[in-house]
Write an enzyme that holds these catalytic residues in place. Structure first.
Site, PDB file in Angstrom:
ATOM      1  N   LYS A  71     -27.053  62.491 -38.375  1.00 42.96           N
ATOM      2  CA  LYS A  71     -25.831  61.927 -38.960  1.00 42.96           C
ATOM      3  C   LYS A  71     -25.193  62.894 -39.956  1.00 42.96           C
ATOM      4  CE  LYS A  71     -24.960  58.000 -37.110  1.00 42.96           C
ATOM      5  NZ  LYS A  71     -23.916  58.033 -36.048  1.00 42.96           N
TER       6      LYS A  71
ATOM      7  N   TYR B 100     -32.598  60.364 -37.592  1.00 44.62           N
ATOM      8  CA  TYR B 100     -31.245  59.791 -37.654  1.00 44.62           C
ATOM      9  C   TYR B 100     -30.437  60.435 -38.787  1.00 44.62           C
ATOM     10  CZ  TYR B 100     -27.869  55.893 -38.129  1.00 44.62           C
ATOM     11  OH  TYR B 100     -26.743  55.123 -38.214  1.00 44.62           O
TER      12      TYR B 100
HETATM   13  P1  NAD Z   1     -24.967  49.103 -31.907  1.00 46.02           P
HETATM   14  O1  NAD Z   1     -26.346  49.343 -31.416  1.00 46.02           O
HETATM   15  O2  NAD Z   1     -24.449  47.709 -31.885  1.00 46.02           O
HETATM   16  O3  NAD Z   1     -23.921  50.004 -31.122  1.00 46.02           O
HETATM   17  C1  NAD Z   1     -24.214  51.265 -30.631  1.00 46.02           C
HETATM   18  C2  NAD Z   1     -23.719  51.335 -29.206  1.00 46.02           C
HETATM   19  O4  NAD Z   1     -23.925  52.668 -28.711  1.00 46.02           O
HETATM   20  C3  NAD Z   1     -24.495  50.401 -28.281  1.00 46.02           C
HETATM   21  O5  NAD Z   1     -23.616  49.520 -27.597  1.00 46.02           O
HETATM   22  C4  NAD Z   1     -25.225  51.337 -27.332  1.00 46.02           C
HETATM   23  O6  NAD Z   1     -25.383  50.835 -26.019  1.00 46.02           O
HETATM   24  C5  NAD Z   1     -24.334  52.566 -27.370  1.00 46.02           C
HETATM   25  N1  NAD Z   1     -25.055  53.773 -26.951  1.00 46.02           N
HETATM   26  C6  NAD Z   1     -26.350  54.097 -27.204  1.00 46.02           C
HETATM   27  N2  NAD Z   1     -26.660  55.262 -26.610  1.00 46.02           N
HETATM   28  C7  NAD Z   1     -25.546  55.697 -25.996  1.00 46.02           C
HETATM   29  C8  NAD Z   1     -25.233  56.839 -25.219  1.00 46.02           C
HETATM   30  N3  NAD Z   1     -26.164  57.772 -24.963  1.00 46.02           N
HETATM   31  N4  NAD Z   1     -23.978  56.981 -24.729  1.00 46.02           N
HETATM   32  C9  NAD Z   1     -23.025  56.058 -24.980  1.00 46.02           C
HETATM   33  N5  NAD Z   1     -23.272  54.925 -25.699  1.00 46.02           N
HETATM   34  C10 NAD Z   1     -24.511  54.757 -26.199  1.00 46.02           C
HETATM   35  O7  NAD Z   1     -24.932  49.677 -33.395  1.00 46.02           O
HETATM   36  P2  NAD Z   1     -23.731  49.870 -34.425  1.00 46.02           P
HETATM   37  O8  NAD Z   1     -24.258  49.497 -35.758  1.00 46.02           O
HETATM   38  O9  NAD Z   1     -22.475  49.252 -33.924  1.00 46.02           O
HETATM   39  O10 NAD Z   1     -23.598  51.459 -34.418  1.00 46.02           O
HETATM   40  C11 NAD Z   1     -22.388  52.142 -34.133  1.00 46.02           C
HETATM   41  C12 NAD Z   1     -22.429  53.498 -34.835  1.00 46.02           C
HETATM   42  O11 NAD Z   1     -22.377  53.308 -36.245  1.00 46.02           O
HETATM   43  C13 NAD Z   1     -23.700  54.295 -34.573  1.00 46.02           C
HETATM   44  O12 NAD Z   1     -23.377  55.667 -34.472  1.00 46.02           O
HETATM   45  C14 NAD Z   1     -24.516  54.042 -35.807  1.00 46.02           C
HETATM   46  O13 NAD Z   1     -25.463  55.053 -36.027  1.00 46.02           O
HETATM   47  C15 NAD Z   1     -23.432  54.017 -36.856  1.00 46.02           C
HETATM   48  N6  NAD Z   1     -23.784  53.383 -38.113  1.00 46.02           N
HETATM   49  C16 NAD Z   1     -23.937  52.059 -38.187  1.00 46.02           C
HETATM   50  C17 NAD Z   1     -24.237  51.482 -39.421  1.00 46.02           C
HETATM   51  C18 NAD Z   1     -24.349  50.004 -39.578  1.00 46.02           C
HETATM   52  O14 NAD Z   1     -24.465  49.546 -40.749  1.00 46.02           O
HETATM   53  N7  NAD Z   1     -24.316  49.226 -38.507  1.00 46.02           N
HETATM   54  C19 NAD Z   1     -24.399  52.289 -40.555  1.00 46.02           C
HETATM   55  C20 NAD Z   1     -24.229  53.653 -40.441  1.00 46.02           C
HETATM   56  C21 NAD Z   1     -23.895  54.191 -39.213  1.00 46.02           C
END
Ligand code: NAD
Length: 303
Positions: A169, A165
């Site tokens: 990222k 990851y």
């Molecule tokens: P989440 O799991 O709630 O949302 C991610 C969404 O992406 C899900 O609804 C999932 O179905 C969708 N997804 C997965 N594979 C996919 C694909 N191949 N094509 C299209 N959609 C797809 O998690 P989140 O925390 O809302 O994450 C959103 C983004 O933020 C991600 O890129 C995650 O890595 C990043 N992020 C989140 C955090 C955090 O604190 N939550 C921190 C750093 C980065």
């Protein structure tokens, strides 16, 4: 100043839940026509569920907005192209691409299978590349585009058990660093959000007393600004967490310059290490050659 997206069309990938859902709702509430992309499925990318995207579309429509669902995965070139086609078919244009889709397959590196590494890179890096590549000619032609990628502290700082990851990222930051040059002439601005929020990705990892403040909708204002006509930066990373917003930059130490015409040994490097490591007077990280030229000039080695 009011930020709105009237007559603008946005794609938000992974918009069925978590952060992506909030980004989509905010953009739609301010006039954007939104493609809500999400194949559904579990946090590790297994399974699918169209209802995930459908529910967000219904929510946007119920609030008077315009949206269509896309159930395609970002992680495949043909499928990613279909997400962009959905925007064109439904709304006739594409102005904003928020690359948000993500999965986790956490494991310590010695236990990680290559497949778990490849899958995470495929979704986060290649998914971002494919969607941006499909959107790029349209944005170039229109001489307008706003591209947001989603990075993470797991890349810029690192985190145990997230080598796949973190690598993926960090890679999207490299992507926007280069695309900012290629997009500049066409008013295509490419920036990154480094979010922290309470979603299924973070539940159980952060104490609830803190996590409860980290509402995902508090990340969306930064994404919304990066997606707006008012945005006037490119290649930047913005952090957002529980109402706190910041800029992330890379720094360099002042470093040490030996005479390059003389032999330089590993021992010399070791002895200079305290000075090399010292970031008390940080310098913004930049290309080395112009600075080298200035140092060589100061040493009288070039005129
Ligand atoms: P989440 O799991 O709630 O949302 C991610 C969404 O992406 C899900 O609804 C999932 O179905 C969708 N997804 C997965 N594979 C996919 C694909 N191949 N094509 C299209 N959609 C797809 O998690 P989140 O925390 O809302 O994450 C959103 C983004 O933020 C991600 O890129 C995650 O890595 C990043 N992020 C989140 C955090 C955090 O604190 N939550 C921190 C750093 C980065």
């Amino acid at each position: 100043m009011t930020i709105r997206y009237d007559n603008r069309v946005a794609i938000v990938t992974g918009a069925g839940a978590g952060l992506g859902k909030e980004h989509a709702l905010l953009l739609a509430s301010r006039g954007a026509k939104v493609v809500v992309n999400d194949p559904g499925g579990s946090v590790d990318g297994r399974g699918t569920a169209n209802s995930v995207a459908d529910r967000v579309v219904e929510e946007i429509k119920a609030a008077g907005g315009e949206a269509v669902a896309s159930y395609a995965s970002v992680a495949d070139w043909v499928s990613a192209q279909s997400i962009v086609k959905t925007a064109i078919d439904a709304f006739g244009r594409l102005d904003i691409l928020v690359n948000n889709a993500g999965v986790l397959r956490d494991k310590s590196f010695h236990k990680m299978e290559p497949e778990d590494f490849e899958f995470v890179v495929q979704v986060h890096l290649m998914g971002t590349v494919y969607c941006t590549m499909a959107a790029w000619p349209i944005m170039r032609e229109a001489k307008y585009g706003r591209v947001v990628v989603t990075t993470s502290g797991s890349g810029t700082v690192g985190n145990f058990g997230q080598a796949n990851y973190g690598a993926a990222k960090m890679a999207v930051n490299g992507l926007i660093n280069c695309l900012r040059f290629e997009g500049a002439k066409y008013n295509i601005l490419c920036n990154a959000i480094s979010p922290s929020a309470k979603t299924r990705m973070t539940e159980g990892l952060i104490p609830d007393a803190v996590l409860d403040f980290m509402r995902p909708e508090l990340v969306s204002p930064a994404v919304a600004w990066m997606s707006s006509e008012q945005c006037n930066v490119s290649g930047e990373i913005f952090g957002a967490n529980a109402g706190f917003y910041k800029r992330v930059k890379y720094i360099e130490s002042e470093g040490v310059q030996f005479d390059p015409t003389q032999p330089i040994t590993p021992e010399m490097f070791a002895e200079a290490l305290p000075q090399i490591m010292d970031i008390a007077k940080p310098v913004e990280h930049g290309f080395g050659t112009p600075r080298l030229e200035a140092r060589l000039r100061a040493m009288g080695l070039i005129k």
